[in-house]
Design an enzyme around this catalytic site. Structure first.
Site, PDB file in Angstrom:
ATOM      1  N   GLU A  74     -55.308  53.229  16.326  1.00  0.00           N
ATOM      2  CA  GLU A  74     -56.603  53.932  16.453  1.00  0.00           C
ATOM      3  C   GLU A  74     -56.438  55.434  16.202  1.00  0.00           C
ATOM      4  O   GLU A  74     -57.352  56.088  15.735  1.00  0.00           O
ATOM      5  CB  GLU A  74     -57.252  53.684  17.822  1.00  0.00           C
ATOM      6  N   ASP A 115     -65.291  44.054  16.855  1.00  0.00           N
ATOM      7  CA  ASP A 115     -63.938  44.319  17.362  1.00  0.00           C
ATOM      8  C   ASP A 115     -64.022  45.483  18.339  1.00  0.00           C
ATOM      9  O   ASP A 115     -65.022  46.213  18.372  1.00  0.00           O
ATOM     10  CB  ASP A 115     -62.984  44.673  16.201  1.00  0.00           C
ATOM     11  N   SER A 116     -62.950  45.675  19.088  1.00  0.00           N
ATOM     12  CA  SER A 116     -62.896  46.817  19.999  1.00  0.00           C
ATOM     13  C   SER A 116     -62.777  48.132  19.233  1.00  0.00           C
ATOM     14  O   SER A 116     -62.886  49.191  19.832  1.00  0.00           O
ATOM     15  CB  SER A 116     -61.692  46.668  20.929  1.00  0.00           C
ATOM     16  N   CYS A 131     -61.495  40.028  17.101  1.00  0.00           N
ATOM     17  CA  CYS A 131     -60.698  40.670  18.146  1.00  0.00           C
ATOM     18  C   CYS A 131     -60.110  39.539  18.977  1.00  0.00           C
ATOM     19  O   CYS A 131     -60.856  38.714  19.519  1.00  0.00           O
ATOM     20  CB  CYS A 131     -61.609  41.551  19.000  1.00  0.00           C
ATOM     21  N   HIS A 155     -55.590  44.684  15.084  1.00  0.00           N
ATOM     22  CA  HIS A 155     -55.108  46.022  14.718  1.00  0.00           C
ATOM     23  C   HIS A 155     -53.710  45.960  14.070  1.00  0.00           C
ATOM     24  O   HIS A 155     -53.341  46.843  13.300  1.00  0.00           O
ATOM     25  CB  HIS A 155     -54.997  46.921  15.952  1.00  0.00           C
ATOM     26  N   CYS A 176     -53.274  40.303  17.150  1.00  0.00           N
ATOM     27  CA  CYS A 176     -54.219  41.393  17.419  1.00  0.00           C
ATOM     28  C   CYS A 176     -54.644  41.924  16.058  1.00  0.00           C
ATOM     29  O   CYS A 176     -53.790  42.145  15.184  1.00  0.00           O
ATOM     30  CB  CYS A 176     -53.543  42.494  18.231  1.00  0.00           C
TER      31      CYS A 176
HETATM   32  N1  DGL Z   1     -58.092  44.332  17.936  1.00  0.00           N
HETATM   33  C1  DGL Z   1     -58.149  43.685  19.180  1.00  0.00           C
HETATM   34  C2  DGL Z   1     -57.434  42.379  19.261  1.00  0.00           C
HETATM   35  O1  DGL Z   1     -57.357  41.718  18.248  1.00  0.00           O
HETATM   36  C3  DGL Z   1     -58.123  44.461  20.434  1.00  0.00           C
HETATM   37  C4  DGL Z   1     -57.216  45.582  20.610  1.00  0.00           C
HETATM   38  C5  DGL Z   1     -57.550  46.291  21.897  1.00  0.00           C
HETATM   39  O2  DGL Z   1     -58.650  46.801  21.983  1.00  0.00           O
HETATM   40  O3  DGL Z   1     -56.711  46.319  22.805  1.00  0.00           O
HETATM   41  O4  DGL Z   1     -56.976  41.976  20.297  1.00  0.00           O
END
Ligand code: DGL
Length: 276
Positions: A151, A9-10, A72, A185, A183
């Site tokens: 984050e 993931d990012s 992600c 997150h 997403c």
């Molecule tokens: N968690 C990621 C997603 O599902 C990326 C969030 C990001 O880095 O902008 O898209």
């Protein structure tokens, strides 16, 4: 098969998927990479997301993973198909599993999806939903303020509530009964999001993604059969202690093994790439 599942993931968002995989498949060892130093991916150009994601995939291949989960949505939208075409191990994304869950849950066939700028611009959810049921009505909204909030560790309280309320305002009254957190997150903000949208079922793709991982492992006879309890390795391009604390306090993931790493350069290993 005594090789780990690789998850990328990012940043820390993919841990919401990792924790579900750990719950459904407790014998399976995991190697997780979170690119927190370069997070967010959402507003980045497609080519940059592609390059960063391949760097993480390259690192996972060096770790000897037997499967890759792109936990992600932003990276799934850009890289999933090419990774499947180029690698000789199974690659799982998070968009189709999220779409499947939404179709299962929605009663009025009216679904909304929120995600990063990149995911929403890719139209990947609308296409995935319509590939299952073309009569589903889909609302889409980018919420670029959510990832920085997560984050930095602000997942509840007045600041989180205000950002979520203002970001979701364009969706109020649209008539959908199901909201996809597009997403990885966003599940960390789920209670705040639910409070803003009473009567709407809020779903994240972690559970369905873990089911897909499980089915593929058993289908390919790649499941771990001997280990009583798996040990995991976590890597972050950011700060290891912060990663460790957030993983423990939010997701109850306790690990001694969090290392800071640096990612660059084209790393994919020929030995695990499909031969042309
Ligand atoms: N968690 C990621 C997603 O599902 C990326 C969030 C990001 O880095 O902008 O898209």
């Amino acid at each position: 098969m005594n090789r780990p599942i690789g998850i990328i993931d990012s940043g820390i968002g993919g841990l919401t998927v990792a924790s579900e995989i750990m719950r459904q498949l407790p014998k399976e060892p995991i190697v997780y990479i979170g690119d927190s130093a370069r997070c967010p991916y959402g507003p980045r150009p497609v080519e940059e997301v592609r390059a960063f994601t391949w760097q993480m995939i390259g690192r996972l291949l060096h770790e000897g993973v037997k499967m890759i989960v792109i936990a992600c949505n932003t990276a799934t939208a850009v890289v999933l198909e090419e990774a499947r075409a180029q690698l000789d191990i199974p690659v799982v994304g998070v968009i189709r599993p999220g779409a499947i869950s939404a179709i299962q849950v929605s009663e009025n066939r009216h679904v909304a999806v929120i995600g990063t700028i990149g995911t929403i611009a890719s139209n990947a959810y609308t296409m995935a939903l319509h590939s299952i049921d073309e009569n589903v009505t889909v609302e889409s909204l980018a919420c670029p303020l959510f990832v920085p909030l997560v984050e930095q560790g602000t997942i509840k309280g007045p600041e989180a509530e205000a950002v979520v309320r203002e970001s979701l305002a364009p969706l109020q009254g649209a008539g959908f009964d199901t909201l996809i957190l597009g997403c990885t997150h966003y599940p960390l903000l789920k209670p705040v999001i639910e409070a803003c949208l009473p009567g709407v079922t809020v779903i994240s793709s972690g559970e369905e993604t873990a089911r897909e991982v499980s089915s593929l492992l058993f289908y390919h006879s790649m499941n771990e059969q001997h280990q009583a309890k798996a040990t995991h390795r976590f890597y972050t391009t950011g700060e290891a202690n912060q990663f460790k604390q957030l993983a423990a306090s939010w997701l109850n993931i306790h690990t001694d093994s969090v290392a800071s790493i640096h990612l660059d350069g084209p790393l994919p290993v020929q030995a695990t790439m499909k031969s042309k």
